[in-house]
Write an enzyme that holds these catalytic residues in place. Sequence first.
Site, PDB file in Angstrom:
ATOM      1  N   ASP A 110       0.876  -1.051  -0.114  1.00  0.00           N
ATOM      2  CA  ASP A 110      -0.158  -0.090  -0.008  1.00  0.00           C
ATOM      3  C   ASP A 110       0.834   1.093  -0.009  1.00  0.00           C
ATOM      4  O   ASP A 110       1.918   1.209   0.292  1.00  0.00           O
ATOM      5  CB  ASP A 110      -1.028   0.013   1.172  1.00  0.00           C
ATOM      6  CG  ASP A 110      -0.280  -0.175   2.443  1.00  0.00           C
ATOM      7  OD1 ASP A 110       0.774  -0.762   2.662  1.00  0.00           O
ATOM      8  OD2 ASP A 110      -0.868   0.233   3.554  1.00  0.00           O
ATOM      9  N   GLU A 168      -0.590  -2.160   5.065  1.00  0.00           N
ATOM     10  CA  GLU A 168       0.468  -2.394   6.206  1.00  0.00           C
ATOM     11  C   GLU A 168       0.217  -0.820   7.154  1.00  0.00           C
ATOM     12  O   GLU A 168       0.725  -0.800   8.219  1.00  0.00           O
ATOM     13  CB  GLU A 168       1.833  -2.484   5.739  1.00  0.00           C
ATOM     14  CG  GLU A 168       2.888  -2.599   6.733  1.00  0.00           C
ATOM     15  CD  GLU A 168       3.335  -1.201   7.719  1.00  0.00           C
ATOM     16  OE1 GLU A 168       3.287  -1.445   8.927  1.00  0.00           O
ATOM     17  OE2 GLU A 168       3.066  -0.243   7.039  1.00  0.00           O
ATOM     18  N   GLU A 169      -0.138   0.226   6.379  1.00  0.00           N
ATOM     19  CA  GLU A 169      -0.151   1.703   6.830  1.00  0.00           C
ATOM     20  C   GLU A 169      -1.477   1.822   7.786  1.00  0.00           C
ATOM     21  O   GLU A 169      -1.594   2.682   8.384  1.00  0.00           O
ATOM     22  CB  GLU A 169      -0.243   2.637   5.839  1.00  0.00           C
ATOM     23  CG  GLU A 169       0.933   2.656   4.969  1.00  0.00           C
ATOM     24  CD  GLU A 169       2.397   3.144   5.760  1.00  0.00           C
ATOM     25  OE1 GLU A 169       2.240   3.576   7.031  1.00  0.00           O
ATOM     26  OE2 GLU A 169       3.478   3.255   5.215  1.00  0.00           O
ATOM     27  N   HIS A 398       7.743   8.663   4.694  1.00  0.00           N
ATOM     28  CA  HIS A 398       6.706   9.128   4.487  1.00  0.00           C
ATOM     29  C   HIS A 398       6.537  10.927   4.484  1.00  0.00           C
ATOM     30  O   HIS A 398       5.868  11.673   4.650  1.00  0.00           O
ATOM     31  CB  HIS A 398       5.866   9.263   6.120  1.00  0.00           C
ATOM     32  CG  HIS A 398       5.375   7.761   6.372  1.00  0.00           C
ATOM     33  ND1 HIS A 398       4.379   7.630   7.266  1.00  0.00           N
ATOM     34  CD2 HIS A 398       5.730   6.584   5.817  1.00  0.00           C
ATOM     35  CE1 HIS A 398       4.068   6.252   7.347  1.00  0.00           C
ATOM     36  NE2 HIS A 398       4.809   5.690   6.651  1.00  0.00           N
TER      37      HIS A 398
HETATM   38 ZN   LIG Z   1       4.884   3.646   6.211  1.00  0.00          ZN
HETATM   39 ZN   LIG Z   2       6.720   1.168   5.576  1.00  0.00          ZN
END
Ligand SMILES: [Zn+2]
Ligand SMILES: [Zn+2]
Length: 437
Positions: A110, A168-169, A398
């Site tokens: 993702d 995962e986020e 990020h």
């Molecule tokens: Zn991340």
């Molecule tokens: Zn990551």
Amino acid sequence: MKTRTRLASAGLLLVFLAALAPRAAAVDARTAQKIDEEVEKVRAEIIKIRRFLHMNPELSNREYETAKLAAAKLSSLGFDVKTGVALTGVVGLLRGGQPGATVACRADMDALPIQELTNVPFRSLNPGVMHACGHDIHTSIALGTAMVLNSLKDRVKGNVKFIFQPAEEGAPVDEEGGAALMIKEGVLEDPPVSAIFGLHVWPETAVGQALFSPGEIMASSDWFQITVKGRSAHGARPHEGIDAVVVAAEIVAALQSVVSRALDPADPAVLTIGKIEGGVRSNIIAERVTLEGTVRCLSEANRKKIPQVMESLVKNIAAGFGASTTFDYRPSNPSVYNNPELAQTMLPTLVRVLGRDRVQEFKPQLVAEDFAYYAQRIPGFFFFLGVRTPGQPSAPLHSPAFNPDERSMALGIKVMCHLLLDALEKQSVPAGDGLGF
Ligand SMILES: [Zn+2]
Ligand SMILES: [Zn+2]
């Protein structure tokens, strides 16, 4: 839940490396050479795949095209492929030419709700969405590893399960997702997986290097919300109300002492209040304030203790002012735990492939990764792959400027191939000499 060996952090990797008895290299020289040749063959295609994924990032639980691409590639290799696992997840099983155990390689798929600000020619075509955590690189490395191992599957002693995981986020509100849901839907069964491997790109570290540490390496991540309820009054007549802003301010200040006063200073934790909301107008005593935050720990002991201390502080402070409170605390990811026995078995592989001076100690970080759920169930090995272009600064994970060096991918594939093959090889050693994990 497995019992964890708590490990002190300082110099751990060095201690580990020094303690390693020389073991026979599991992958023979011919296989190692073949891996190098095959990595070269897939290098261009993997870069193409990565750029396609980077241009077409998809949010958590919405990884439709990414999953399609992964499933098509795995099917073209002749793997048993399952799609729709944990919504958009894909699982491909490579059956080796020789009998043996099953090990897994996990990649996350993702992207994040971030507007990309790089100038790369393959920047995101999806406005407001970007692969800013490198999951495009992770997915590409796992596909490359599948391609390389498939080309030498006659030598594979057992099976390799390739897990392409969504979310995962974090799944969208009111949705399940990620590693926990993959496990719930049986990804570690049929055939049962004896050890799982994963990696994350690490922008502070140069290409060519990896970071690793046995024991807890990334934190648990829990969410909380506190509501303070007072009584509204005229701003000039505070004695007729109960000021929720003042009570909330006392709570914010007092919660800073949870980590500094209630916990063992040698066992790191973080308590952050990231959001505060309350009141209606400058001249009205606020009736209600809500505080929202995150708690990060490495140990389960801290994870258990912190909410208890918090709740007691919150309740008692509020009571002192005549206010009432609600306390909502929700556990999320556990900490990421590198199984020390598996680490002791696999670290020589990492060192052999990269060179001893290119494997550095990874100091535990208080960020989180949902690989933790797999490593809670079965032995896990999670390492960090350098993606910084040497001599250049790099944007953090990020960040809208995140731009990992693609040269890391060939190395990531090579390392992953060696780890998976060595893990199978070591489990195929007859009982007694075997390095069971
Ligand atoms: Zn991340
Ligand atoms: Zn990551």
